[in-house]
Design a protein around this motif. Structure first.
Motif, short mmCIF file in Angstrom:
data_model
loop_
_atom_site.label_atom_id
_atom_site.label_comp_id
_atom_site.label_asym_id
_atom_site.label_seq_id
_atom_site.Cartn_x
_atom_site.Cartn_y
_atom_site.Cartn_z
N ASN A 32 -10.78 -1.34 5.64
CA ASN A 32 -11.12 -0.52 4.48
C ASN A 32 -9.90 0.32 4.13
O ASN A 32 -9.31 0.96 5.00
N LEU A 33 -9.55 0.32 2.86
CA LEU A 33 -8.36 1.04 2.40
C LEU A 33 -8.82 2.25 1.57
O LEU A 33 -9.53 2.10 0.58
N THR A 34 -8.40 3.46 2.00
CA THR A 34 -8.82 4.68 1.33
C THR A 34 -7.58 5.51 0.96
O THR A 34 -6.75 5.80 1.82
N PHE A 35 -7.48 5.87 -0.32
CA PHE A 35 -6.43 6.78 -0.80
C PHE A 35 -7.08 8.15 -0.99
O PHE A 35 -7.88 8.34 -1.91
N ARG A 65 3.89 9.79 -8.05
CA ARG A 65 4.75 9.93 -9.23
C ARG A 65 3.92 10.14 -10.51
O ARG A 65 4.30 10.91 -11.39
N GLN A 66 2.80 9.45 -10.58
CA GLN A 66 1.93 9.62 -11.73
C GLN A 66 1.38 11.05 -11.79
O GLN A 66 1.23 11.63 -12.87
N TYR A 67 1.08 11.65 -10.67
CA TYR A 67 0.61 13.03 -10.65
C TYR A 67 1.70 14.00 -11.07
O TYR A 67 1.42 15.01 -11.73
N VAL A 68 2.94 13.70 -10.70
CA VAL A 68 4.04 14.54 -11.16
C VAL A 68 4.11 14.50 -12.68
O VAL A 68 4.37 15.52 -13.35
N GLY A 69 3.83 13.33 -13.27
CA GLY A 69 3.81 13.22 -14.72
C GLY A 69 2.72 14.05 -15.37
O GLY A 69 2.79 14.37 -16.56
N ALA A 106 0.84 -1.21 0.00
CA ALA A 106 0.00 0.00 0.00
C ALA A 106 0.87 1.25 0.00
O ALA A 106 0.55 2.24 -0.67
N ASP A 107 1.98 1.24 0.77
CA ASP A 107 2.86 2.40 0.80
C ASP A 107 3.50 2.64 -0.57
O ASP A 107 3.62 3.79 -1.01
N ARG A 108 3.90 1.58 -1.21
CA ARG A 108 4.51 1.75 -2.52
C ARG A 108 3.48 2.23 -3.55
O ARG A 108 3.81 3.01 -4.45
N ALA A 109 2.25 1.77 -3.43
CA ALA A 109 1.20 2.23 -4.33
C ALA A 109 0.96 3.72 -4.13
O ALA A 109 0.74 4.47 -5.10
N GLU A 110 1.03 4.17 -2.90
CA GLU A 110 0.87 5.60 -2.61
C GLU A 110 1.97 6.42 -3.28
O GLU A 110 1.70 7.47 -3.90
N GLN A 111 3.21 5.96 -3.19
CA GLN A 111 4.32 6.68 -3.81
C GLN A 111 4.22 6.69 -5.33
O GLN A 111 4.51 7.69 -5.98
#
Length: 808
Positions: free
Chosen positions: A172-175, A147-151, A138-143
């Motif tokens: 429950n997992l919320t981003f 990175r995708q937003y920086v793109g 989950a932490d790696r998915a967050e990072q």
């Protein structure tokens, strides 16, 4: 995004540490024979999953090495966050603590990315409903999400992952995403240019510091991929003008402290300008050197042109491909004379091995069936590779009009140097469209045309459309269906049903009307890859209703055709010889279409010819028309197009020509700036100032010319274009007896012309075209308005017109 997430498949560090600790606890045990194995701590995992992973069974010898292997195997399942093995005499007790199960994955605040796509990406790497929760993943998915937003130039995007425990060991997992504002390009600079101005070079870029349409084009949003494309455009600009040694030294992107603005600086070296001194061939040209020489577009004595070199290399490669050499290598080797600034080019060719196509794969068609694409292909599996057939296949798929992009890639087959696979990737566009048209005139005020069509019904490639015209004077409804592959050989079938009611411009309750009802069926037979011949037959009826029978309110042309007799005063219609006529129209037509695209054509031509003959019934006539369109690419940004139409009709035998079969002109698709179908002869006015209906004519001549350019502020976006146009034409007929004077008839027969500007937009509803026209040759009012026999009315001008789903 999915590929990025796939890199996250790493073992949990916490799991490894726990494994090591548990393994230590299991050491220093004297080997013994296992009498029983018990498992404790299970909630959802089946005991069989545990026993299947253990490297020992009841009756086996247990030792420290097997205990460590068992703990590692159980951790590798990814189902547990803690595993221990206790020894109670000769009984082993496996104690596990299950990982929480993910009950739901949700995204909050995401606008740049589709939530369904993000959830799918996480599902593929294990973060999905019903899967064990892995905090490291989950932490790696967050990072990666950051990175995708920086793109996307969202440098201030913040992502917070919230894990909410719920009952039964679930979470429950919320981003939660705070996207912030996109970083905008504040400035773009080019340094090192000498022979061309900076403004000229920057005009080549799709990315810029923004304009008044940046909200639509997003041209001021930084993208590394777009910048690389702009740099290639810049490089091509210099190479096509003789700068053989041009190169880009560096590209610097600086971001402001608040991470809201960017500045881009491109450092270049132009080099010297070179002239081509000669061109020669070297290598294996299959004994066809003369044929290859005819493909050379490089001109000795002219400045070096990288585009001509690339065109020649591509032409050579394509010609090799037409003989089955899919991987022919063609290189242009320059011999540079820097003293005299001249360059000699040697075109070296190695055809390689001849190959055949093993398999054709299709991707991207989520809606369209594979067979709809495959039946357009002229390159077949298990046959020799043919570059011409592959190009033709790509163009045929593109001309379907179902896709915004069609790409065909050639892939080598590992271990088989004489085989290739073709991968067809398409990007679908919405094929259902809502067609709208509107115009304003003093007679009708606002008139609307409306249509709903689906060009690709259920992904079958069939067409289904309904058209409705709500005009007060020309009301119609039609239903059309087309099956482009009615037979396996590609014979198409079109069926149409329609009903039209025409009323006069001076209509009142009880005035006359003409009702046309009928249907037709037409078959299209392909005679070549671009030529189709059509044959059709129809059945139709025209019914004339004199309404309140006031002769003065009924056009003389209709009264004559239907044989209406008036009373002694000439004011009322007593009877008509016939109140309806019917006929069987036979049609034959031909079309040739080799345009590069049906949606946004930039090159190629379209030709159509059609002949309709009234056979049987009450109508005997023939009606022929021909249309020619051609598109000329001037540059990447500019396209010039022409369109011409000619029509001629007449009666045969002893029958009168049915006036309702006339040609019409005026408006979009004809001569813009004039009311739709308003040009040509009109009814006889009954009183001064009366609005009269256009009758059309038996002859038609139309010519249109357009120059399309990038829309100001939209960069090189081809979906939004500005165009200028020139239209000229009219419809003509034989002079009716007993009414028009020579002066009046001469005025009607003159051509009309207009110029103007327009906007074309490939909108979600379909191609939209808006035009504002200035009539430059039109009929002004002349003569005495109180004397209908001398008065010449003014043409009906309609400067602003728009329509969705039309060309020219």
């Amino acid at each position: 995004m999915n590929k990025s997430f796939s890199r996250f498949r790493l073992r949990s560090v916490a799991a490894i540490v726990a494994s090591a600790i548990a393994a230590t606890a299991a050491w220093a045990v004297e080997p013994f024979t296992v009498r029983d194995i018990r498992v404790e701590g299970l909630q959802r995992v089946e005991p069989g999953t545990i026993f299947a992973s253990l490297p020992f069974r009841v009756g086996d010898q247990y030792n420290d090495e097997r205990g460590s292997a068992a703990i590692r195997a159980l951790f590798d399942l990814g189902l547990f966050k803690d595993v221990r093995i206790d020894v109670n005499g000769d009984v082993l007790v496996v104690i596990v603590e299950e990982r929480p199960t993910i009950a739901d994955v949700e995204f909050v605040g995401t606008k740049e990315f589709d939530k369904a796509a993000l959830q799918k990406a996480l599902r593929e790497v294990g973060l999905a409903e019903g899967r064990p929760f892995d905090k490291a993943l989950a932490d790696r998915a967050e990072q990666e999400l950051k990175r995708q937003y920086v793109g996307r130039s969202l440098y201030n995007a913040q992502v917070v992952t919230t894990v909410t425990p719920i009952e039964r060991n679930r979470v429950n997992l919320t981003f939660t995403v705070t996207e912030g504002e996109s970083a905008r390009i504040r400035e773009v600079r080019i340094v090192g240019n000498k022979d061309f101005s900076e403004s000229t070079l920057l005009s080549l870029f799709d990315q810029d510091s923004g304009g008044w349409l940046s909200w639509y084009t997003k041209s001021n949003q930084y993208s590394r991929a777009k910048l690389n494309a702009d740099l290639e455009t810049l490089r091509s600009y210099y190479l096509t003008r003789g700068y053989l040694e041009f190169h880009i030294d560096s590209t610097q992107v600086a971001i402001s402290p608040d991470r809201q603005d960017l500045s881009v600086t491109v450092n270049i070296t132009e080099g010297q300008k070179f002239v081509v001194s000669g061109v020669k061939l070297s290598g294996n040209f299959l004994g066809r050197e003369d044929e290859f020489k005819s493909l050379v577009t490089i001109q000795p004595g002219e400045p070096y042109n990288g585009e001509q070199v690339n065109e020649t290399i591509k032409a050579f490669s394509d010609y090799f491909a037409s003989f089955g050499y899919a991987f022919a290598r063609v290189q242009a080797e320059p011999e540079i004379d820097r003293v005299n600034n001249r360059v000699a080019l040697t075109l070296n060719a190695d055809p390689g091995r001849r190959v055949y196509v093993r398999r054709i794969s299709i991707g991207g068609n989520n809606r369209t069936r594979d067979e709809v694409i495959r039946r357009e292909f002229r390159q077949f599996e298990a046959s020799w590779y043919d570059g011409d057939r592959i190009k033709l296949s790509r163009d045929r798929v593109d001309r379907l009009g179902f896709f915004t992009e069609v790409n065909v890639d050639t892939q080598e087959v590992a271990g088989s140097p004489d085989q290739v696979d073709l991968v067809v990737n398409v990007a679908e566009k919405p094929t259902g469209s809502l067609q709208l048209g509107a115009g304003f005139s003093t007679a009708e005020k606002v008139s609307l045309t409306f249509g709903i069509s689906q060009e690709n019904v259920f992904g079958s490639g069939n067409y289904l459309g309904v058209q409705v015209n709500t005009s007060k004077y020309n009301r119609s409804i039609s239903l059309t269906t087309v099956d482009p592959y009615f037979t396996k050989d590609g014979i198409s079938r079109a069926i149409s049903l329609y009903s039209t009611t025409t009323r006069p411009y001076y209509t009142q309750d009880g005035d006359y009307k003409l009702v046309n009802q009928g249907g037709s069926i037409r078959f299209g037979v392909p005679f070549s890859e671009v030529d189709t011949v059509y044959f059709g037959v129809g059945l139709e009826q025209y019914k004339f209703d004199p309404g309140n029978r006031q002769a003065l309110l009924t056009p003389q042309s209709y009264r004559d055709y239907f044989g209406c007799v008036t009373d002694s005063t000439g004011q009322f219609i007593i009877s008509c010889r016939q109140d309806s006529v019917w006929g069987i129209p036979l049609t034959v037509g031909w079309s040739r279409d080799d345009r590069d695209s049906a949606l946004v054509p930039t090159r190629g031509r379209l030709q159509r010819a059609n002949l309709e003959v009234g056979s049987g019934g009450d109508m005997q006539y023939y009606k022929a028309n021909y249309q020619y369109q051609q598109f000329f690419p001037i540059t990447k940004q500019y396209t010039f197009a022409i369109n011409g139409e000619l029509g001629y009709a007449d009666a045969y035998g002893n029958k009168a020509y049915p006036i309702f079969k006339n040609f019409y002109a005026g408006g979009l698709g004809s001569v813009r700036g004039f009311e739709q179908n308003s040009l040509g002869p009109r009814d006889k006015p009954l009183y001064p100032g009366q609005e009269t209906a256009a009758l059309g004519g038996t002859k038609k001549a139309i010519f249109n010319a357009e120059l399309s350019t990038p829309f100001p502020g939209a960069g090189n976006d081809r979906t939004l274009r500005l165009y200028g146009f020139f239209d000229v034409g009219n419809v003509f007929a034989d002079r009716p007896a007993g009414f028009w004077t020579d002066a009046q008839w001469d005025a009607i027969k003159k051509v009309r012309a207009s110029v103007g500007l327009g906007i074309s937009w490939i909108s979600p509803l379909g191609p939209l075209r808006l035009a504002y026209a200035f009539p430059v040759k039109y009929q002004k009012a002349e003569g005495d308005p109180l004397d209908p026999t001398t008065f010449i009315p003014e043409d009906r001008i309609q400067r602003l017109q728009f329509q969705i789903g039309t060309s020219f």
